[in-house]
Design a protein around this motif. Sequence first.
Motif, PDB file in Angstrom:
ATOM      1  N   THR A  59       0.853  -1.182   0.000  1.00  0.00           N
ATOM      2  CA  THR A  59       0.000   0.000   0.000  1.00  0.00           C
ATOM      3  C   THR A  59       0.890   1.233   0.000  1.00  0.00           C
ATOM      4  OG1 THR A  59      -1.629  -1.189   1.324  1.00  0.00           O
ATOM      5  CG2 THR A  59      -1.852   1.207   1.217  1.00  0.00           C
ATOM      6  N   LEU A  60       0.631   2.151  -0.913  1.00  0.00           N
ATOM      7  CA  LEU A  60       1.342   3.425  -0.916  1.00  0.00           C
ATOM      8  C   LEU A  60       0.713   4.283   0.175  1.00  0.00           C
ATOM      9  CD1 LEU A  60       3.439   5.319  -2.208  1.00  0.00           C
ATOM     10  CD2 LEU A  60       1.658   6.045  -3.799  1.00  0.00           C
ATOM     11  N   ARG A  61       1.482   4.573   1.218  1.00  0.00           N
ATOM     12  CA  ARG A  61       0.945   5.307   2.366  1.00  0.00           C
ATOM     13  C   ARG A  61       1.305   6.776   2.372  1.00  0.00           C
ATOM     14  NH1 ARG A  61      -0.327   2.995   7.204  1.00  0.00           N
ATOM     15  NH2 ARG A  61      -1.028   5.110   7.575  1.00  0.00           N
ATOM     16  N   TYR A  62       2.414   7.144   1.697  1.00  0.00           N
ATOM     17  CA  TYR A  62       2.907   8.523   1.783  1.00  0.00           C
ATOM     18  C   TYR A  62       3.738   8.804   0.552  1.00  0.00           C
ATOM     19  CZ  TYR A  62       5.315  12.532   4.022  1.00  0.00           C
ATOM     20  OH  TYR A  62       5.812  13.762   4.350  1.00  0.00           O
ATOM     21  N   CYS A  63       3.545   9.976  -0.022  1.00  0.00           N
ATOM     22  CA  CYS A  63       4.344  10.370  -1.176  1.00  0.00           C
ATOM     23  C   CYS A  63       4.398  11.891  -1.233  1.00  0.00           C
ATOM     24  CB  CYS A  63       3.753   9.811  -2.469  1.00  0.00           C
ATOM     25  SG  CYS A  63       4.791  10.077  -3.916  1.00  0.00           S
TER      26      CYS A  63
END
Length: 111
Positions: A59-63
Amino acid sequence: MTSQCIEEKSLQPWFLYVLETKHKHFYTGITTQWRRRFIEHSSNTVKSAKALRGKGPLTLRYCVQVPSHSIALQAEYWLKKQGKNKKTSIVEHSIPLPYPHTLVDFSNMAE
Protein backbone atom coordinates in the motif's frame (compact mmCIF):
# COMPACT_ATOMS: atom_id res chain seq x y z
CA MET A 1 28.80 10.98 -15.62
CA THR A 2 28.66 13.92 -17.98
CA SER A 3 27.61 17.39 -16.89
CA GLN A 4 24.51 17.05 -19.08
CA CYS A 5 23.47 13.88 -17.20
CA ILE A 6 24.02 15.59 -13.87
CA GLU A 7 22.01 18.61 -15.00
CA GLU A 8 19.14 16.43 -16.27
CA LYS A 9 19.15 14.44 -13.02
CA SER A 10 18.86 17.61 -10.95
CA LEU A 11 16.04 19.04 -13.09
CA GLN A 12 13.77 16.02 -12.68
CA PRO A 13 11.18 16.06 -9.92
CA TRP A 14 12.10 13.76 -7.03
CA PHE A 15 9.71 11.93 -4.76
CA LEU A 16 10.02 10.39 -1.31
CA TYR A 17 7.55 7.57 -0.71
CA VAL A 18 6.58 5.14 2.03
CA LEU A 19 5.01 1.78 1.29
CA GLU A 20 3.35 -0.50 3.82
CA THR A 21 3.56 -4.29 3.54
CA LYS A 22 0.88 -6.82 4.47
CA HIS A 23 2.79 -7.24 7.77
CA LYS A 24 2.40 -3.49 8.53
CA HIS A 25 6.11 -2.77 7.98
CA PHE A 26 7.19 0.45 6.27
CA TYR A 27 9.54 0.66 3.30
CA THR A 28 10.95 4.08 2.39
CA GLY A 29 12.46 5.04 -0.96
CA ILE A 30 13.05 7.83 -3.47
CA THR A 31 12.41 7.96 -7.19
CA THR A 32 11.70 10.29 -10.09
CA GLN A 33 8.56 8.37 -11.10
CA TRP A 34 6.57 7.24 -8.09
CA ARG A 35 3.76 5.46 -10.02
CA ARG A 36 6.23 3.39 -12.04
CA ARG A 37 8.24 2.54 -8.92
CA PHE A 38 5.14 1.45 -7.00
CA ILE A 39 4.15 -0.85 -9.86
CA GLU A 40 7.68 -2.28 -9.99
CA HIS A 41 7.71 -2.93 -6.24
CA SER A 42 4.28 -4.58 -6.43
CA SER A 43 5.32 -6.84 -9.31
CA ASN A 44 7.59 -9.18 -7.29
CA THR A 45 10.03 -9.26 -10.20
CA VAL A 46 13.70 -8.35 -10.55
CA LYS A 47 12.71 -4.65 -10.55
CA SER A 48 11.10 -4.82 -7.10
CA ALA A 49 13.22 -4.28 -3.99
CA LYS A 50 14.40 -7.57 -2.48
CA ALA A 51 13.13 -6.40 0.89
CA LEU A 52 9.58 -6.26 -0.52
CA ARG A 53 9.41 -9.53 -2.46
CA GLY A 54 6.67 -11.79 -1.13
CA LYS A 55 5.43 -9.14 1.30
CA GLY A 56 2.55 -7.81 -0.78
CA PRO A 57 0.01 -6.57 -1.23
CA LEU A 58 1.75 -3.24 -0.84
CA THR A 59 0.00 0.00 0.00
CA LEU A 60 1.34 3.42 -0.92
CA ARG A 61 0.95 5.31 2.37
CA TYR A 62 2.91 8.52 1.78
CA CYS A 63 4.34 10.37 -1.18
CA VAL A 64 5.82 13.86 -1.40
CA GLN A 65 7.66 15.76 -4.09
CA VAL A 66 10.94 17.32 -2.98
CA PRO A 67 12.94 20.04 -4.76
CA SER A 68 16.05 18.03 -5.63
CA HIS A 69 17.82 14.70 -5.60
CA SER A 70 20.01 15.93 -2.76
CA ILE A 71 17.03 16.78 -0.55
CA ALA A 72 15.38 13.47 -1.48
CA LEU A 73 18.48 11.59 -0.29
CA GLN A 74 18.66 13.60 2.94
CA ALA A 75 14.94 13.16 3.69
CA GLU A 76 15.08 9.42 2.93
CA TYR A 77 18.09 8.97 5.22
CA TRP A 78 16.43 10.97 8.01
CA LEU A 79 13.10 9.14 7.72
CA LYS A 80 14.74 5.71 7.73
CA LYS A 81 16.39 6.56 11.05
CA GLN A 82 13.06 7.39 12.74
CA GLY A 83 11.16 4.91 14.87
CA LYS A 84 7.86 3.35 13.85
CA ASN A 85 5.77 5.81 15.90
CA LYS A 86 7.37 8.89 14.36
CA LYS A 87 7.17 7.42 10.84
CA THR A 88 3.49 6.67 11.41
CA SER A 89 2.89 10.25 12.57
CA ILE A 90 4.56 11.60 9.42
CA VAL A 91 2.68 9.19 7.15
CA GLU A 92 -0.61 10.21 8.80
CA HIS A 93 0.35 13.91 8.50
CA SER A 94 0.25 14.40 12.29
CA ILE A 95 3.73 15.89 12.17
CA PRO A 96 5.41 17.41 9.10
CA LEU A 97 8.46 16.10 7.31
CA PRO A 98 11.25 18.56 8.25
CA TYR A 99 12.32 19.09 4.63
CA PRO A 100 10.76 21.23 1.90
CA HIS A 101 8.10 19.18 0.16
CA THR A 102 4.73 19.14 -1.57
CA LEU A 103 2.19 16.41 -0.85
CA VAL A 104 1.27 14.18 -3.78
CA ASP A 105 -2.39 13.21 -4.17
CA PHE A 106 -2.36 9.48 -4.84
CA SER A 107 -5.87 8.82 -3.50
CA ASN A 108 -7.27 7.98 -6.94
CA MET A 109 -4.54 5.43 -7.69
CA ALA A 110 -5.91 1.89 -7.98
CA GLU A 111 -4.06 -0.42 -5.60
